[in-house]
Design an enzyme around this catalytic site. Structure first.
Site, PDB file in Angstrom:
ATOM      1  N   ILE A  41      23.175  32.458  25.086  1.00  0.00           N
ATOM      2  CA  ILE A  41      24.467  31.606  25.010  1.00  0.00           C
ATOM      3  C   ILE A  41      24.459  30.708  23.629  1.00  0.00           C
ATOM      4  O   ILE A  41      25.745  30.505  23.362  1.00  0.00           O
ATOM      5  CB  ILE A  41      24.437  30.633  26.304  1.00  0.00           C
ATOM      6  CG1 ILE A  41      25.813  30.010  26.287  1.00  0.00           C
ATOM      7  CG2 ILE A  41      23.414  29.561  26.211  1.00  0.00           C
ATOM      8  CD1 ILE A  41      25.973  29.099  27.667  1.00  0.00           C
ATOM      9  N   LYS A  42      23.228  30.562  23.120  1.00  0.00           N
ATOM     10  CA  LYS A  42      23.198  29.896  22.198  1.00  0.00           C
ATOM     11  C   LYS A  42      23.831  30.264  20.761  1.00  0.00           C
ATOM     12  O   LYS A  42      23.914  29.631  19.491  1.00  0.00           O
ATOM     13  CB  LYS A  42      21.839  29.544  21.624  1.00  0.00           C
ATOM     14  CG  LYS A  42      20.839  28.793  22.802  1.00  0.00           C
ATOM     15  CD  LYS A  42      21.517  27.415  23.168  1.00  0.00           C
ATOM     16  CE  LYS A  42      20.823  26.544  24.031  1.00  0.00           C
ATOM     17  NZ  LYS A  42      21.046  24.894  24.096  1.00  0.00           N
ATOM     18  N   ASP A  43      24.258  31.691  20.879  1.00  0.00           N
ATOM     19  CA  ASP A  43      25.118  31.978  19.676  1.00  0.00           C
ATOM     20  C   ASP A  43      26.259  31.342  19.273  1.00  0.00           C
ATOM     21  O   ASP A  43      26.755  31.265  18.148  1.00  0.00           O
ATOM     22  CB  ASP A  43      25.367  33.643  19.883  1.00  0.00           C
ATOM     23  CG  ASP A  43      24.185  34.373  19.578  1.00  0.00           C
ATOM     24  OD1 ASP A  43      22.714  33.956  19.346  1.00  0.00           O
ATOM     25  OD2 ASP A  43      24.229  35.557  19.807  1.00  0.00           O
ATOM     26  N   ALA A  46      25.755  27.965  17.648  1.00  0.00           N
ATOM     27  CA  ALA A  46      24.689  28.111  16.369  1.00  0.00           C
ATOM     28  C   ALA A  46      25.790  28.418  15.497  1.00  0.00           C
ATOM     29  O   ALA A  46      25.950  27.714  14.348  1.00  0.00           O
ATOM     30  CB  ALA A  46      23.779  29.293  16.298  1.00  0.00           C
TER      31      ALA A  46
END
Length: 457
Positions: A41-43, A46
């Site tokens: 999910i951190k894409d 980011a």
């Protein structure tokens, strides 16, 4: 239509219904954030945080992205940074999985490993260290996901709307975890406006201060936990806990078990934090007295945790197999032969095979088994001695059979002997072979004994 590049694959992840787990009267859906390009999910934040730094002029061509990360944000930053030509340097606590560190390095990121046993304010704490490195690095931007407003904004603009749209506008609860707070705050802010009936539910590792704070209003002393990426010993500035209506503390054992069950029952390979969210979501669903539509997240792929969550030896080392503790030598054996867990070699195999098995399993000795019986022991020093003795043609040594090099005089010990009787054997440099009568139980090593004392204080 084909995507222009990997960054265009961020978001618009699938939403699937759980069909084989007990969800009580509710329907439970999983948002597969593991489908993002870097597997988490951190894409989403980011990309948003890097583009925000570009937009306000802090990040210029040739600049350096620096971040303190539990792993996934760092991998996402490395992905986006590499595609845009930036240097990425990540400061990572030492409890993070090997797979995430290797993934970040493979994307070109530089990784600084720091301590996970110190808190905010200590110079080795990952956030403090990252900030210090950024301050002395020309052209560097400390992304600071914990305070960066672009982090929750990414979820408010994408994750929240996607959930509501995927649920046809009808969702009663969303279960999330908190690492930086961006997911909770972003989704929560969006749903507060677009779907006021939707409850935000917090899934928190036992040991984190967040769930107790929500449920009791009291700040507790932080403990430790094995789950990665969520749970905190402070309230991040990006974390708006006022959005949370219900919170659950989930043990590591329950989290890892839930992730493993999700794979077995639903065929979905999810990470440790996803196990925490799933366990909390199932508790919430089973507590309801009327049907509700509930969503939680598969925060990242379980491929990042094969050496932990899906490694039986790791689960055994944590004491999560519910084995009866007897205080005897059998308790120290992590991988019992009778359970098919022992890594071994046969006397007719080559030293090349033995060495390959040691490397792949990260162990320094192997029992030599023939017809179910221990006939010898071979360790790395035995192989090294054979190489030194044949220095003229060391490669030929690897073709020798194990029986030519193995030790056959074994130091056996009864499985029913007290644990303390292992100590003099280790002091003498021996590897005890634990036997239950004529039956081989397994090897006991120093690291196994240290681990025994760690989990059985």
């Amino acid at each position: 239509m084909a995507a222009h590049g990997a960054l265009d694959l961020i978001g618009r992840t699938p939403l699937v219904e759980v069909t084989s787990l007990d969800t009580g009267p509710c329907k439970l859906f999983l948002k597969l954030e593991s489908a993002n390009p870097s597997g988490s999910i951190k894409d989403r934040p980011a990309r948003a945080m890097i583009e925000a730094a570009e937009a306000d002029g802090r990040l210029k061509p040739g600049g350096t992205i620096i971040e303190a990360t539990a792993g996934n944000t760092g991998v996402g930053l490395a992905l986006v940074g590499a595609s845009k030509g930036y240097r990425t340097l990540l400061v990572v606590p030492d409890k993070m999985s090997r797979e995430k560190v290797l993934h970040a390095k493979a994307l070109g990121a530089e990784v600084v490993i720091t301590r996970s046993d110190v808190g905010k304010g200590h110079p080795d704490y990952y956030q403090d260290l990252a900030q210090a490195i950024a301050a002395k690095t020309p052209g560097a931007v400390y992304i600071n996901q914990f305070e960066n407003p672009a982090n929750p904004a990414a979820h408010e603009a994408s994750t929240g709307p996607e959930i509501l749209d995927g649920m046809d506008g009808d969702v009663d609860a969303v279960v999330v975890g908190v690492g930086s707070g961006g997911t909770l705050t972003g989704i929560g802010r969006y749903l507060k406006k677009a779907s006021p009936k939707t409850a935000m539910v917090l899934a928190d590792p036992a040991g984190s201060i967040l769930a107790p704070l929500v449920e009791t209003g009291q700040m507790t002393e932080a403990g430790s936990w094995a789950v990665e990426g969520i749970g905190e010993d402070f309230v991040p500035p990006n974390c708006d806990l006022s959005l949370v209506r219900k919170a659950y503390s989930i043990t590591d054992k329950e989290s890892f078990s839930a992730a493993r069950e999700l794979l077995r029952r639903e065929g979905i390979l999810a990470g440790s934090s996803s196990g925490t969210l799933l366990a909390a979501a199932l508790r919430y669903c089973r507590e309801q007295t009327e049907p509700k539509r509930v969503v939680t997240l598969v925060c990242d792929t379980g491929a990042k945790y094969l050496s932990k969550v899906f490694n039986d030896a790791f689960i055994a080392q944590e004491g999560w197999l519910d084995r009866k503790v007897t205080g005897t030598a059998r308790d120290v054996v992590i991988n019992p032969f009778g359970e098919g867990a022992t890594i071994f070699v046969s006397p007719g195999e080559t030293l090349r095979s033995a060495f390959a098995r040691m490397r792949s399993s990260d162990i320094s000795q192997l029992p030599v088994i023939e017809d179910g019986h221990v006939v010898g022991l071979i360790d790395e020093s035995d192989i090294l001695d054979a190489l030194v003795a044949n220095e003229g043609a060391p490669q030929s040594v690897f073709d020798k059979p194990v029986r030519d090099v193995m030790v056959t005089r074994l130091q056996t010990m009864s499985a029913d002997a007290p644990v303390k009787e292992l100590l003099p054997l280790f002091a003498a440099g021996l590897v005890p072979v634990i036997m239950d009568g004529d039956t081989f139980v397994g090897l006991a090593t120093r690291i196994d004994l240290i681990n025994f004392f760690r989990i059985h204080p």
